[in-house]
Design a protein around this motif. Structure first.
Motif, PDB file in Angstrom:
ATOM      1  N   TYR A   5      -0.189  -2.620  -7.898  1.00 34.14           N
ATOM      2  CA  TYR A   5       0.183  -2.179  -6.554  1.00 34.14           C
ATOM      3  C   TYR A   5      -0.199  -0.718  -6.361  1.00 34.14           C
ATOM      4  O   TYR A   5      -0.096   0.087  -7.290  1.00 34.14           O
ATOM      5  N   ASP A   6      -0.583  -0.380  -5.149  1.00 32.34           N
ATOM      6  CA  ASP A   6      -0.880   1.013  -4.819  1.00 32.34           C
ATOM      7  C   ASP A   6       0.423   1.674  -4.373  1.00 32.34           C
ATOM      8  O   ASP A   6       0.833   1.552  -3.216  1.00 32.34           O
ATOM      9  N   LEU A   7       1.056   2.358  -5.298  1.00 29.60           N
ATOM     10  CA  LEU A   7       2.327   3.030  -5.016  1.00 29.60           C
ATOM     11  C   LEU A   7       2.138   4.434  -4.462  1.00 29.60           C
ATOM     12  O   LEU A   7       3.121   5.118  -4.153  1.00 29.60           O
ATOM     13  N   ALA A  35       2.088   3.973   3.670  1.00 31.55           N
ATOM     14  CA  ALA A  35       1.045   4.977   3.431  1.00 31.55           C
ATOM     15  C   ALA A  35       0.461   5.464   4.739  1.00 31.55           C
ATOM     16  O   ALA A  35       0.182   6.667   4.908  1.00 31.55           O
ATOM     17  N   ALA A  36       0.283   4.550   5.700  1.00 30.47           N
ATOM     18  CA  ALA A  36      -0.242   4.947   7.008  1.00 30.47           C
ATOM     19  C   ALA A  36       0.748   5.847   7.745  1.00 30.47           C
ATOM     20  O   ALA A  36       0.348   6.826   8.389  1.00 30.47           O
ATOM     21  N   GLU A  37       2.049   5.545   7.654  1.00 28.38           N
ATOM     22  CA  GLU A  37       3.058   6.384   8.317  1.00 28.38           C
ATOM     23  C   GLU A  37       3.046   7.804   7.750  1.00 28.38           C
ATOM     24  O   GLU A  37       3.281   8.774   8.473  1.00 28.38           O
ATOM     25  N   ASN A  38       2.782   7.923   6.449  1.00 26.23           N
ATOM     26  CA  ASN A  38       2.887   9.221   5.772  1.00 26.23           C
ATOM     27  C   ASN A  38       1.571   9.986   5.712  1.00 26.23           C
ATOM     28  O   ASN A  38       1.531  11.078   5.114  1.00 26.23           O
ATOM     29  N   ALA A  39       0.530   9.464   6.293  1.00 25.28           N
ATOM     30  CA  ALA A  39      -0.783  10.104   6.197  1.00 25.28           C
ATOM     31  C   ALA A  39      -0.727  11.548   6.689  1.00 25.28           C
ATOM     32  O   ALA A  39      -0.238  11.824   7.791  1.00 25.28           O
ATOM     33  N   VAL A  78       6.532   2.053 -15.340  1.00 30.00           N
ATOM     34  CA  VAL A  78       6.646   1.238 -14.133  1.00 30.00           C
ATOM     35  C   VAL A  78       5.849   1.849 -12.986  1.00 30.00           C
ATOM     36  O   VAL A  78       5.083   1.158 -12.303  1.00 30.00           O
ATOM     37  N   PHE A  79       5.973   3.152 -12.800  1.00 28.38           N
ATOM     38  CA  PHE A  79       5.453   3.781 -11.582  1.00 28.38           C
ATOM     39  C   PHE A  79       4.146   4.540 -11.778  1.00 28.38           C
ATOM     40  O   PHE A  79       3.527   4.946 -10.790  1.00 28.38           O
TER      41      PHE A  79
END
Length: 281
Positions: free
Chosen positions: A211-213, A185-189, A237-238
């Motif tokens: 989970y935070d997907l 998530a940090a990489e894609n911010a 699931v998602f």
């Protein structure tokens, strides 16, 4: 070197235009036999080129499993190189399923092999293992950014053994798999319309609401078909992240070969079922 649009943007467009389906290219011995092919380089080449010719102009993603080519040595790798080139030329995005993971200069060399635009095996994205620590992937992250490529990081995999590591809890109370999702998530911010750094999350894992997907990146989801998950399972699931899921089907499509029309029809059925499940979520 001309710049390449980021992988996440190219993937989002391919999924919207062609449907959110990834078909594996897994020429293991039993499938070669089922197709009436010998378990040798000639059989490998026939299998791979048939899949590419049948699929690459219509599915969003093709995912060759590197191990099934490597087992034939340099001649098998040459078949893999040609398959990647032909798939990309026909318009499919190629995710190289090699699950590389190491440290320092060795990780940098793996990255050069698959993520540098001038490499014979350059692929749109690469699967990687973060279990020498997420920071060990930094050379691959940086080279992917430079070359418009992406990564799929093993986070919550579909194999039963994966939980030994991925469900382990760190001293701060966060699970290891959840930690990998947070790194991504940090990489894609700030990336739009979709980040280039995705996670591998099994479609067979059931409710993942703990989970935070929402990593603003793609979720490569193995397990559809032979492993027991169905397209209808994806929303459960998602959850809200289902529109960023790239469901992977391998044997469920490949068992219909070697007839190209049957392969295409199987892929189209899966793509339609996946689109219906996502649109209805």
């Amino acid at each position: 070197m001309t710049s390449l649009e980021p992988f996440g943007a190219r993937l989002r467009r391919a999924m919207d235009e062609r449907g959110p389906l990834c078909v594996g290219i897994d020429p293991h011995a039993s499938l070669l036999a089922a197709w009436g092919l010998d378990d040798d380089v000639a059989g490998l080449e026939r299998f791979s080129r048939t899949v590419v010719a049948a699929m690459a102009d219509r599915v969003a993603v093709l995912k060759p499993q590197s191990a099934f080519f490597e087992r034939f040595g340099s001649r098998g790798v040459a078949v893999l190189e040609k398959s990647v080139q032909e798939a990309r030329e026909a318009g499919a995005l190629v995710v190289m399923d090699a699950k590389r993971g190491d440290i320092g200069s060795t990780m940098a060399a793996y990255a050069e092999a698959f993520l540098h635009r001038d490499a014979p095996l350059f692929s749109d994205a690469l699967t990687v293992s973060p279990y020498l620590g997420y920071g060990s992937l930094r050379p691959a992250v940086e080279l992917a950014r430079e070359n418009g490529a992406g990564l799929f990081v093993l986070a919550l995999t579909s194999n039963p053994e994966g939980g030994e590591v991925q469900h382990a809890v760190r001293a701060d109370g966060r699970g290891v798999g959840a930690t990998m999702l947070a790194h991504l998530a940090a990489e894609n911010a700030g990336a739009e319309p979709l980040g280039s750094f995705g996670a591998v999350v099994g479609a067979t894992l059931g409710d993942l609401s703990a989970y935070d997907l929402d990593i603003n990146g793609p979720l490569l989801a193995p397990g559809i078909g032979a492993q027991g998950a169905t397209p209808a399972d994806l929303p459960g699931v998602f959850g809200a992240a289902v529109r960023n899921v790239v469901p992977n089907v391998s044997r469920g499509v490949l068992r219909h070969g070697p007839d190209a029309g049957a392969l295409r029809a199987a892929a189209e059925r899966f793509a339609e079922e996946i689109r219906a499940a996502v649109d209805g979520a």
